[in-house]
Design a protein around this motif. Structure first.
Motif, PDB file in Angstrom:
ATOM      1  N   GLN A   3      -9.039   0.364   5.740  1.00  0.00           N
ATOM      2  CA  GLN A   3      -8.398   1.436   4.985  1.00  0.00           C
ATOM      3  C   GLN A   3      -7.102   0.965   4.332  1.00  0.00           C
ATOM      4  N   SER A  43       0.818  -1.219   0.000  1.00  0.00           N
ATOM      5  CA  SER A  43       0.000   0.000   0.000  1.00  0.00           C
ATOM      6  C   SER A  43       0.850   1.266   0.000  1.00  0.00           C
ATOM      7  N   SER A  74     -14.749  11.736  -1.376  1.00  0.00           N
ATOM      8  CA  SER A  74     -13.918  10.576  -1.058  1.00  0.00           C
ATOM      9  C   SER A  74     -13.662  10.466   0.443  1.00  0.00           C
ATOM     10  N   LEU A 121      -2.675   2.870  -9.034  1.00  0.00           N
ATOM     11  CA  LEU A 121      -1.717   3.941  -9.327  1.00  0.00           C
ATOM     12  C   LEU A 121      -0.492   3.423 -10.071  1.00  0.00           C
ATOM     13  N   ASN A 164      -6.232   8.910   2.005  1.00  0.00           N
ATOM     14  CA  ASN A 164      -6.500   7.697   2.781  1.00  0.00           C
ATOM     15  C   ASN A 164      -5.347   7.382   3.731  1.00  0.00           C
ATOM     16  N   LEU A 190      -6.555  10.352  -8.404  1.00  0.00           N
ATOM     17  CA  LEU A 190      -6.426   9.052  -7.747  1.00  0.00           C
ATOM     18  C   LEU A 190      -5.289   9.077  -6.731  1.00  0.00           C
ATOM     19  N   LEU A 191      -4.206   9.757  -7.095  1.00  0.00           N
ATOM     20  CA  LEU A 191      -3.076   9.882  -6.174  1.00  0.00           C
ATOM     21  C   LEU A 191      -3.472  10.671  -4.930  1.00  0.00           C
ATOM     22  N   LEU A 241      -5.839   1.036  -4.214  1.00  0.00           N
ATOM     23  CA  LEU A 241      -5.445   2.309  -4.816  1.00  0.00           C
ATOM     24  C   LEU A 241      -3.999   2.267  -5.289  1.00  0.00           C
ATOM     25  N   SER A 242      -3.153   1.589  -4.517  1.00  0.00           N
ATOM     26  CA  SER A 242      -1.740   1.474  -4.872  1.00  0.00           C
ATOM     27  C   SER A 242      -1.563   0.719  -6.187  1.00  0.00           C
ATOM     28  N   SER A 252      -6.046   1.046   0.520  1.00  0.00           N
ATOM     29  CA  SER A 252      -4.774   1.599   0.047  1.00  0.00           C
ATOM     30  C   SER A 252      -4.072   0.638  -0.905  1.00  0.00           C
ATOM     31  N   GLN A 310       4.758   9.212  -9.357  1.00  0.00           N
ATOM     32  CA  GLN A 310       3.685   9.771  -8.524  1.00  0.00           C
ATOM     33  C   GLN A 310       4.101  11.132  -7.968  1.00  0.00           C
ATOM     34  N   TYR A 368      -5.530   8.531  -2.705  1.00  0.00           N
ATOM     35  CA  TYR A 368      -4.620   7.585  -2.046  1.00  0.00           C
ATOM     36  C   TYR A 368      -3.909   8.248  -0.858  1.00  0.00           C
TER      37      TYR A 368
END
Length: 211
Positions: free
Chosen positions: A112, A13, A47, A123, A138, A131-132, A119-120, A116, A22, A135
């Motif tokens: 969470q 994550s 979000s 990404l 979060n 999206l970053l 989302l990781s 992550s 990123q 992330y």
């Protein structure tokens, strides 16, 4: 085995935090007020709500393993005149063993962390600044929730590790001579009071500057 797998998920994550691509995305974010920045702000507000509900569902699912509940209910409160916090109703949690209480307490953060991970992975496949930001948002909320102060999840986790339901109540009892002295509880209590004082002071300064 479970701990090792969980640590693997945490490492996975956190991959976007060390990704140069990123970091470059962050430099492309709008720095002035325009339509794009307003849209991004709106998305982050939504979000935040989604992440919060997801977090609270983690508590509820863990809690419902021990107590059957027909509905998922949570509320919100304002703490220290500045923090809007959500909480899940867990009225019988103190009837649980120490280990089971800790499972309920950390369940929200665990959910969470799983978010992550998802989302990781996204990404690593898609370079998208929104999206970053979600992330990073979060991750930030995970860190805040784990703070051992201000009655976030970390506060209740530390309280249980110290074998008390609320270390601040135990701290006040020690100060009033009604409880057994515990140096860790005393230190945590003082730090918590200083943290609350700092937050209230910052709030007063910010209000003064606005006026």
């Amino acid at each position: 085995m479970k701990i090792s797998f969980f640590l693997f998920l945490i490492n996975l994550s956190l991959l976007p935090l060390i990704s140069q691509s990123q970091k470059n995305l962050l430099l492309e974010l709008p720095t002035s007020l325009n339509r794009e920045s307003i849209l991004i702000t709106g998305i982050l507000v939504i979000s935040t709500l989604v992440i919060t509900i997801f977090h609270e569902m983690g508590h509820y699912i863990a809690y419902s393993k021990y107590f059957k509940s027909v509905s998922f209910s949570f509320g919100l409160a304002i703490r220290y005149f500045s923090f809007v916090v959500f909480f899940t109703n867990t009225p019988y949690i103190n009837f649980l063993t120490k280990q089971k209480k800790i499972r309920v307490i950390i369940a929200g953060v665990q959910f969470q962390i799983f978010a992550s991970v998802i989302l990781s992975i996204l990404l690593l496949m898609i370079n998208n600044e929104v999206l970053l930001l979600i992330y990073l948002q979060n991750i930030g909320l995970i860190v805040i929730n784990l703070l051992p102060f201000l009655k976030f999840d970390g506060f209740w986790l530390i309280s249980n590790l110290l074998d008390c339901n609320d270390y601040m109540k135990a701290f006040y009892n020690i100060i009033l001579g009604k409880g057994k002295k515990n140096i860790v509880i005393i230190i945590m209590g003082i730090c918590n009071i200083l943290m609350i004082g700092f937050i209230i002071l910052r709030l007063i300064i910010n209000i003064w500057n606005i006026i």
